[in-house]
Structure formats: structure tokens, C-alpha cells
Design an enzyme around this catalytic site. Structure first.
Site, short mmCIF file in Angstrom:
data_model
loop_
_atom_site.label_atom_id
_atom_site.label_comp_id
_atom_site.label_asym_id
_atom_site.label_seq_id
_atom_site.Cartn_x
_atom_site.Cartn_y
_atom_site.Cartn_z
CB CYS A 1 -0.99 0.07 1.39
SG CYS A 1 -2.38 -1.35 1.04
CG HIS B 1 -3.09 3.75 2.17
ND1 HIS B 1 -3.59 3.45 0.79
CD2 HIS B 1 -3.35 2.62 3.07
CE1 HIS B 1 -3.91 2.02 0.80
NE2 HIS B 1 -3.70 1.60 2.30
CG ASN C 1 -6.51 -0.38 0.96
OD1 ASN C 1 -6.02 -0.05 0.01
ND2 ASN C 1 -6.01 -0.74 2.02
#
Length: 331
Positions: free
Chosen positions: A116, A256, A286
Site C-alpha cells: 500500500c 492512504h 482500499n
């Protein structure tokens, strides 16, 4: 001689049409809309449907959106980086294929994988190439087809992840705009808590690995959450301290999109109000490497030249970090 900085001069995005809602997930696993919304902030996530469509499909679409919006000639691009945890294939470069398909025939290309944090690390890499003076246009794409590595009978992961892609163009700037500072970290202790067991060199694909569902993402949620909250908040605060910034100097936090509670904890640490925090997790979930550029694309119209942005991310590995960037244009 004026110092060259690397500025973002254009953005693009691509989101698949199919929306997987919390209500639909209720029919697939033992969960419900209230539970998912309360704990993650996610209402729906996009899923790429269609035979033979992989991460490159979305990367190409996001790049084409950027090129069209900015009227950029793809032949002028020097380099293409695709930040992704889900490349089309284990060996053949997704970036090379993407570059060829968009007409960036003069560019060299490669994939960058840091889970990520991939796009955040990619920002550092792209900026370094620009600051060196060697290249003028670097296209950085964050794209992931997370649905290809998610077990939709595992409620710990299937509620979180979605598919998407975003792209930014980095170019030289002589006015002090663009990337100002970065603080990037990693710690191999995280290897056991967020991973895919099989398909690599330790445990190659076999009939057993497929049968045992070892090609899907495994996440120990509580441990990852704990590390993500403390580390994303720490590096964001460090960016302000290192650059003598107060919360009033920051126009936007670009975090994020893993979990709404992690985002809120990071914002609270640096004292930012909700209206200074970019958020689209409720729409996309996500999307791993795509979360940061998708935020920029969704908020582009609100960004003003000179705005101070703090980017922060946390991912498997563990990998994490923060970047301080000055926005370079009015939309």
C-alpha cells in the site's frame, strides 16, 4: 543556479463500473452494512469485471485520462512507473506493456512494489529522476486489481479492498513547488501479518497451494491496524516538525485509504479538521497503490497553486512513510 524540484502537473483516474456494495457482501459472508461502515468507513468498492482484464487495463485508462486532460504527447514521456501489488504477470513488466499501449514509445518503464506504500515510494522515485535533471516527464501510475487476490469467503479482507487506478505526471519546477521532503521507512517484522503465502519463490504454485487458498491476501487485522495507526501518525507529525510547519500551514492531508479510523487518528495527531482531510474510502475501499492518486483526481478542482499537502501511507512489509509536497497548478 535555481534548484530543480519535481512537481505534479497533471492527474488522471480510472474506476471500474461495477460497484460491490455492503448490502451485496451481506449475501456473501457473515457481515452487515452497519458493522463494515462503523469499523472501516467503506460503503462500496469497485470491481473490474471482464475476461482477460488485469491491472494494466486500468493503468492504461488512467494514463489516457491524464494525457487527454493535460494535452500531453505520450511520445514526450521519458519514463513510466507502475506502482502495483497486482501486476498482470509475475515476470513481464506491467509498466512496459502500459507504456507501449499509451504510445509512450520513447519511455523506459518498470513496476514498483511496496504494497500500500507503492505509490508513495513511487513519488520519491519519480521525483528523484526529475531532480537529477536527466528526465523531464515521468508518468507515475498507481493501479491494483485487488479483487484478483481476495478470497470472497474471508470477511476479514473481502470487505476492505477494491480495484482502481490513478496517474500523475511529474515535471521540473523552478519556483520551489513540488516535492519538498520525504520520510520513508520499512520493517520486515510485518512480513507475517499481511501477506500472500504462495506464488513466490519460497512456495511456488501447486495443486495444494490453490486448494489451501494460499494465493489470497492474509491479514491479521488487529496487528496491522495497530502498526498503521501509530506509524502513519508518527511520520505525518514528523513532516510538520522537520519543516517547521503548523497545522495552519497545511491545506490538505492526503492519507492512504485503508480504514477511516486510521485516517482520523492521523489527522488528529497533526491537529487537522475534517475539511482538510481528503477521503473517498466510502466510495472505493482500499485500492492499495491507487488510493493516493485517486484522492488527487477526486479533489483536483479544490487544489490551488502553492497548497501544502502531506501524503501518508502504510502497507505490507511493513512499509510506510510521509511526503510533503507543494501543489503546482490551479485546476
Amino acid at each position: 543556479m535555481t534548484k530543480i524540484t519535481a512537481a505534479i502537473t497533471a492527474v488522471g483516474k480510472y474506476i471500474p463500473e461495477h460497484a460491490l456494495t455492503n448490502k451485496e457482501l451481506e449475501t456473501m459472508v457473515d457481515t452487515n452494512d452497519e458493522w463494515i461502515t462503523t469499523r472501516t468507513g467503506i460503503k462500496e468498492r469497485r470491481i473490474l469485471k471482464g475476461e482477460g482484464l488485469g491491472t494494466s487495463f486500468m493503468a492504461i485508462k488512467a494514463a489516457e485520462d491524464l494525457l487527454q486532460k493535460s494535452n500531453t504527447n505520450p511520445e514526450d514521456i521519458d519514463m513510466v512507473i507502475v506502482a502495483t501489488a497486482t501486476p498482470d504477470m509475475p515476470v513481464a513488466s506491467t509498466a512496459a506493456y502500459t507504456a507501449s499501449k499509451i504510445g509512450a514509445i520513447n519511455a523506459f518503464s518498470y513496476d514498483l512494489q511496496a504494497a500500500c506504500s507503492s505509490f508513495l515510494y513511487g513519488m520519491s522515485t519519480a521525483s528523484s529522476y526529475i531532480e537529477s535533471g536527466r528526465y523531464k516527464k515521468v508518468l507515475l501510475i498507481g493501479a491494483d486489481k485487488m479483487s484478483s487476490i481476495i478470497d470472497y469467503s474471508d470477511r476479514a479482507t473481502c470487505i476492505i479492498f477494491g480495484d482502481g487506478a490513478g496517474a500523475v505526471l511529474f515535471e521540473p519546477n523552478n519556483d520551489g513547488l513540488g516535492l519538498q521532503d520525504e520520510y520513508l521507512r520499512s520493517d520486515g517484522i510485518g512480513r507475517e501479518f499481511l501477506k500472500i503465502d504462495a506464488g513466490g519463490s519460497i512456495l511456488p504454485a501447486s495443486e495444494d497451494t490453490v486448494k489451501n487458498k494460499q494465493h489470497f491476501v492474509h491479514q491479521e487485522g488487529r496487528t496491522v491496524f495497530k502498526f498503521a495507526v501509530s506509524n502513519m501518525a508518527d511520520v505525518s507529525e514528523k513532516m510538520l516538525t522537520r519543516n517547521n510547519l503548523t497545522k495552519d500551514d497545511i491545506q490538505w492531508l492526503v492519507p492512504h485509504q485503508a480504514n477511516k479510523r486510521i485516517i482520523e487518528a492521523t489527522a488528529n495527531r497533526v491537529g487537522l479538521e475534517d475539511d482538510k482531510v481528503m477521503m473517498n474510502i466510502h466510495k472505493y475501499g482500499n485500492t492499495t497503490s491507487a488510493t493516493l492518486p485517486l484522492l488527487l483526481a477526486d479533489y483536483e478542482k479544490e487544489l490551488k497553486k502553492g497548497d501544502n499537502l502531506i501524503f501518508a501511507a502504510f502497507g505490507g512489509g511493513f512499509t510506510w512513510g510521509a511526503i510533503y509536497l507543494k501543489w503546482a497548478y490551479n485546476s
